[in-house]
Design a protein around this motif. Structure first.
Motif, PDB file in Angstrom:
ATOM      1  N   GLU A 220       0.850  -1.183   0.000  1.00 11.80           N
ATOM      2  CA  GLU A 220       0.000   0.000   0.000  1.00 11.80           C
ATOM      3  C   GLU A 220       0.889   1.237   0.000  1.00 11.80           C
ATOM      4  OE1 GLU A 220      -3.357   0.491  -0.012  1.00 11.80           O
ATOM      5  OE2 GLU A 220      -3.579  -1.658  -0.303  1.00 11.80           O
TER       6      GLU A 220
ATOM      7  N   GLU B 215      -5.086   0.984   8.800  1.00 12.87           N
ATOM      8  CA  GLU B 215      -6.384   1.284   8.187  1.00 12.87           C
ATOM      9  C   GLU B 215      -6.165   2.060   6.898  1.00 12.87           C
ATOM     10  OE1 GLU B 215      -8.843   3.266  10.994  1.00 12.87           O
ATOM     11  OE2 GLU B 215      -8.791   1.579  12.393  1.00 12.87           O
ATOM     12  N   ARG B 216      -6.863   1.626   5.861  1.00 13.75           N
ATOM     13  CA  ARG B 216      -6.791   2.295   4.562  1.00 13.75           C
ATOM     14  C   ARG B 216      -7.749   3.476   4.547  1.00 13.75           C
ATOM     15  NH1 ARG B 216      -7.505  -3.117   0.998  1.00 13.75           N
ATOM     16  NH2 ARG B 216      -5.440  -3.994   1.342  1.00 13.75           N
ATOM     17  N   ARG B 217      -7.497   4.399   3.637  1.00 15.16           N
ATOM     18  CA  ARG B 217      -8.420   5.533   3.469  1.00 15.16           C
ATOM     19  C   ARG B 217      -9.746   5.050   2.874  1.00 15.16           C
ATOM     20  NH1 ARG B 217      -5.787  10.180   4.597  1.00 15.16           N
ATOM     21  NH2 ARG B 217      -3.551  10.237   4.187  1.00 15.16           N
TER      22      ARG B 217
ATOM     23  N   ALA C 258      -2.445   5.966   0.570  1.00 14.34           N
ATOM     24  CA  ALA C 258      -3.670   5.181   0.716  1.00 14.34           C
ATOM     25  C   ALA C 258      -3.910   4.743   2.159  1.00 14.34           C
ATOM     26  CB  ALA C 258      -3.620   3.959  -0.185  1.00 14.34           C
ATOM     27  N   ILE C 259      -2.998   5.068   3.069  1.00 16.11           N
ATOM     28  CA  ILE C 259      -3.115   4.627   4.462  1.00 16.11           C
ATOM     29  C   ILE C 259      -3.648   5.775   5.311  1.00 16.11           C
ATOM     30  CG2 ILE C 259      -1.803   3.886   6.483  1.00 16.11           C
ATOM     31  CD1 ILE C 259      -0.007   2.345   4.543  1.00 16.11           C
TER      32      ILE C 259
END
Length: 184
Positions: free
Chosen positions: A110, A142-144, A114-115
């Motif tokens: 990732e 956690e991703r966006r 994107a995080i």
């Protein structure tokens, strides 16, 4: 031959954690910010030991005159070596480009953009990756957008079982990498 995984937290051992959050000279190279634990290294050593016995068996089979059988057994030995090497690579790797979670069979990368967050939480975690769960700490990424990444770093996995201070240090370094590169 340099072994970068053995020097992963050499700066932290020397007290440089207070001086710099990211104590690496080359942030573009993928690196694991912690050392592989004794459980993971021990399991890889057992697979390498099994591979040596399998190769010895392949040599005996070849001397007995069955070359196809020896080749099949040698392929199994090579599979054991590949499994041991992959087991040593399992974990979380970071660079200026993003965060990479290496699993036994797959790898997820990732980019930092994107995080959304990297944080430590108390939750039930798997003990050495087995189905049994115990209360412990886990590092959540956690991703966006979308689901959070699968948890690979816990205080009860093969890298940190019996080494809580190493888990805290690794979690702090991973959170520092995230804080540094998510804003940039």
């Amino acid at each position: 031959m340099p072994l970068p995984f053995l020097t992963a937290d050499r700066h932290l051992d020397n007290g440089a954690a207070e001086q710099a959050a990211l104590p690496y000279d080359e942030p573009d190279h993928w690196r694991r910010p912690y050392r592989p634990g004794p459980w993971r290294v021990g399991a890889a050593a057992v697979f390498l030991l099994l591979a040596s016995f399998v190769f010895l068996s392949a040599m005996i089979i070849a001397m007995a005159g069955s070359l196809p059988g020896a080749a099949a057994v040698a392929a199994i030995g090579a599979l054991f070596i590949a499994l041991a090497l992959r087991l040593l690579r399992v974990g979380v790797w970071v660079s200026a480009r993003g965060l990479r979670q290496v699993n036994l069979l797959r790898t997820a990368t990732e980019p930092w953009s994107a995080i959304a967050s990297v944080r430590t939480v108390q939750q039930p975690v798997r003990w050495l990756g087995l189905p049994r769960t115990v209360q412990g700490q886990a590092l959540l990424v956690e991703r966006r957008q979308g689901e959070p990444l699968r948890t690979l770093v816990t205080d009860h996995n093969g890298d940190f079982l019996g080494r809580p201070e190493s888990f805290e240090r690794a979690a702090d370094v991973l959170e520092a990498w995230a804080a540094e590169y998510r804003r940039g």
